[in-house]
Write a protein that holds these residues in place. Structure first.
Motif, short mmCIF file in Angstrom:
data_model
loop_
_atom_site.label_atom_id
_atom_site.label_comp_id
_atom_site.label_asym_id
_atom_site.label_seq_id
_atom_site.Cartn_x
_atom_site.Cartn_y
_atom_site.Cartn_z
N VAL A 286 36.65 0.31 57.56
CA VAL A 286 36.52 0.14 59.00
C VAL A 286 37.86 0.41 59.69
N THR A 287 38.95 -0.04 59.09
CA THR A 287 40.27 0.17 59.68
C THR A 287 40.62 1.66 59.70
N LEU A 288 40.28 2.39 58.64
CA LEU A 288 40.51 3.84 58.62
C LEU A 288 39.66 4.54 59.68
N ILE A 289 38.41 4.11 59.83
CA ILE A 289 37.54 4.71 60.85
C ILE A 289 38.08 4.43 62.24
N ILE A 290 38.63 3.24 62.45
CA ILE A 290 39.26 2.92 63.74
C ILE A 290 40.34 3.95 64.04
N GLY A 291 41.20 4.22 63.06
CA GLY A 291 42.26 5.21 63.26
C GLY A 291 41.72 6.59 63.56
N GLY A 292 40.66 6.99 62.85
CA GLY A 292 40.07 8.29 63.13
C GLY A 292 39.44 8.39 64.50
N ASN A 293 38.78 7.32 64.92
CA ASN A 293 38.15 7.32 66.25
C ASN A 293 39.18 7.29 67.37
N LEU A 294 40.31 6.61 67.13
CA LEU A 294 41.35 6.54 68.16
C LEU A 294 41.92 7.92 68.46
N LEU A 295 41.90 8.81 67.48
CA LEU A 295 42.44 10.14 67.68
C LEU A 295 41.68 10.89 68.76
N ARG A 296 40.40 10.60 68.88
CA ARG A 296 39.60 11.25 69.91
C ARG A 296 40.06 10.88 71.31
N GLY A 297 40.62 9.67 71.43
CA GLY A 297 41.08 9.23 72.74
C GLY A 297 42.25 10.02 73.28
N LEU A 298 43.00 10.70 72.39
CA LEU A 298 44.13 11.51 72.84
C LEU A 298 43.68 12.72 73.65
N LYS A 299 42.43 13.12 73.45
CA LYS A 299 41.90 14.29 74.16
C LYS A 299 41.52 13.95 75.60
#
Length: 399
Positions: A286-299
């Motif tokens: 879940v913590t890794l998925i959080i990091g991956g999903n946060l990357l989308r916010g940079l767009k």
């Protein structure tokens, strides 16, 4: 105990979460593409249907007993208060920011629902192991922290899927009805009104038959119940994590079931051990998925800066302040046992970032995904500072 010692004990567990989250973002980069969007979606399904339910049920079954439930009676109430106060602050934010209709459920949901599970399972045991921890014996602290974190995770999952899911569903459904489904909505409304009129108004001479009137009344009630069940998806209340929480409570509190599954001499202990083994994978995934999903916010997205700042203010300023008044108030009145670790957990439930499963809910409805990513990016990016400071202050309050 000095401020530096408390800050060190509070910040180290938060840094662990931050490092694993950063690794998830790194793996989700386009140039790496190990944890790309399609992969995250598949892994998220595994977490949702397998890892999280196993984590909730195994932890609750092994740590919760009838006696401990009695002593921790205020925790479900405290979590409910975080949702109520957060929702009220979220409504005020709607009046100020005036967001689009389809984002209203997302905004209230992120203000109301905090990450009450995975962060607690990482932070609390780690705090107990720190030398500067004010919570006494590390082994006793560790065992109690797992119990508190497990109950928080279970209750938070029930409230999240029972409240936030249906909240988003109502706002998204309202948006759809205002579009192409207007005629369908009007037809349903007319049909309901006709059924109610026929059932409530005095019958005409041609319809004096009692059986006929009862049939019309029953049809009207059936139609009303159908409309209610379509508006409130009761299946979401029994999401996998919620069902697992019920199972965990039953095993932990019902003595015969507990003797069968829990303990070194339990005949079916291999089932509990297997569930615990699978559940242990939930926290890092879940913590890794959080990091991956946060990357989308940079767009970026179309969400306004005022809305993002409002959510950050609600979660990291106003909710913790309300939590201090609430928790210290019930402790002062004698409603809650003033155990330092227990009080610390109650306070921390008001200061965590939004629940990551809010993003899963938005994905299920196919709306507000990019806006949710931006909200999560800023709230989790600032969580390392906010959680460290609030944790330090809460430790000072209870020590």
């Amino acid at each position: 105990m000095g401020f530096v010692d408390l800050f060190s004990a509070a910040s180290m567990p938060v840094l662990k979460v931050l490092i694993v989250t950063a690794l998830g973002s790194f793996l989700a980069l386009d140039s790496i593409d190990i944890l790309g969007q399609s992969t995250r979606k598949e892994v998220n399904n595994i977490v949702f249907y397998v890892f999280n339910p196993a984590l909730v049920s195994s932890n609750l079954a092994s740590t919760i007993t009838y006696k401990s439930m009695i002593s921790m009676w205020f925790m479900p109430v405290n979590i409910l208060l975080t949702f109520i106060i957060g929702s009220a602050l979220g409504w005020l934010l709607l009046l100020i920011a005036r967001p689009p209709q389809h984002l209203k459920g997302l905004i209230i949901g992120t203000c109301a629902a905090g990450n009450l599970g995975n962060i607690f399972l990482i932070i609390l045991p780690a705090v107990c192991k720190e030398k500067a921890s004010p919570f006494g014996d590390p082994d006793v602290c560790y065992e109690n922290s797992i119990t508190y974190a497990s109950l928080s995770l279970a209750i938070g999952a029930v409230y999240l899927w029972g409240y936030v899911y249906n909240l988003v569903r109502v706002f998204v459904g309202h948006t759809l009805k205002s579009g192409n489904n207007d005629l369908t909505s009007i037809d349903e409304t007319v049909t309901v009104r006709e059924d109610l009129t026929r059932s409530l108004l005095p019958s005409s001479p041609s319809s004096t038959n009692t059986d006929g009137k009862m049939k019309v009344m029953l049809n009207g009630m059936k139609h009303q119940l159908g409309n209610f069940s379509r508006r409130i998806n009761l299946k979401a209340v029994f999401a996998p994590s919620t069902t697992a929480a019920i199972v965990g409570f039953m095993i932990g509190t019902i003595t015969p079931m507990r003797r069968l599954l829990i303990g070194t001499t339990a005949p079916l202990r291999v089932i509990q051990a297997s569930a615990s083994l699978v559940g242990d994978a939930a926290i890092p995934m879940v913590t890794l998925i959080i990091g991956g999903n946060l990357l989308r916010g940079l767009k970026g997205s179309g969400i306004s800066l005022l809305t993002v700042l409002g959510i950050v203010s609600v979660r990291y300023i106003f909710l913790p302040l309300c939590g201090i008044l609430t928790v210290k108030g019930v402790v002062y009145l004698g409603f809650v046992d003033p155990d330092p670790l227990y009080v610390f957990v109650l306070l921390l439930q008001f200061a965590v970032p939004p629940a990551m499963n809010t993003g899963t809910i938005m994905q299920l409805f196919g709306v507000g995904e990019s806006e949710c990513s931006v909200i999560m990016l800023w709230t989790y990016g600032l969580a390392s500072i906010s959680l460290s400071l609030w944790s330090t202050f809460f430790m000072w309050l209870v020590s």
